[in-house]
Write a protein that holds these residues in place. Structure first.
Motif, mmCIF file in Angstrom:
data_model
loop_
_atom_site.group_PDB
_atom_site.id
_atom_site.type_symbol
_atom_site.label_atom_id
_atom_site.label_comp_id
_atom_site.label_asym_id
_atom_site.label_seq_id
_atom_site.Cartn_x
_atom_site.Cartn_y
_atom_site.Cartn_z
ATOM 1 N N TYR A 274 121.567 79.367 -69.396
ATOM 2 C CA TYR A 274 122.260 80.489 -70.017
ATOM 3 C C TYR A 274 122.998 80.044 -71.279
ATOM 4 O O TYR A 274 122.863 80.618 -72.336
ATOM 5 N N TYR B 220 120.719 81.171 -61.495
ATOM 6 C CA TYR B 220 120.462 80.624 -62.826
ATOM 7 C C TYR B 220 121.361 79.424 -63.049
ATOM 8 O O TYR B 220 122.525 79.435 -62.656
ATOM 9 N N PRO C 266 114.816 83.137 -63.497
ATOM 10 C CA PRO C 266 115.158 81.727 -63.696
ATOM 11 C C PRO C 266 113.974 80.939 -64.282
ATOM 12 O O PRO C 266 112.883 80.952 -63.734
#
Length: 135
Positions: free
Chosen positions: A131, A126, A44
């Protein structure tokens, strides 16, 4: 004379055990794990390049789900990450890292880290933004 010898042996044994006990317990407490990645790996907030890293739980009594990632010689903390507990049916015999697939132009993302003998591991969370932003 025999009593004095027995006392000296007992005290010496106690001191020897006390000397080695903190080192043995440290790895269990902080779950120190040394890992070498042959390719880049996403965590992350950043990407770790191929290399050796040290994963540890932070020294916190109130939250046992804070993972610190250090460089290989433990001279620098590269990341401190809040995780959530993840469980599996069987505890692994060795450290186990599970990864999520990402698009072909992105490195695999570290999903869960299990310490040997523990059926509860640390799941990395995350954000959707990190993403989708890279697509």
């Amino acid at each position: 004379m025999r009593k004095l010898f027995a006392v000296v042996v007992a005290v010496s044994t106690l001191l020897l055990c006390a000397t080695f006990a903190p080192g043995v317990l440290a790895d269990q407490w902080d779950k120190k794990t040394v890992v070498t990645f042959s390719d880049s790996v996403e965590i992350p907030g950043q990407v770790l390049q191929a290399g050796t890293y040290v994963f540890k739980l932070a020294n916190s009594l109130s939250n046992r789900h804070i993972v610190q990632i250090w460089n290989g010689d433990e001279s620098e903390i590269l990341a401190t990450i809040m995780t959530v507990p993840a469980t599996r049916f069987e505890a692994p015999d060795d450290s186990l890292f599970e990864f999520d697939e990402r698009p072909s132009d992105s490195p695999p993302a570290l999903k869960v880290w299990f310490y040997p003998g523990n059926s509860t591991g640390e799941e990395f969370v995350y954000s959707r933004y990190s993403y989708s932003h890279r697509r």
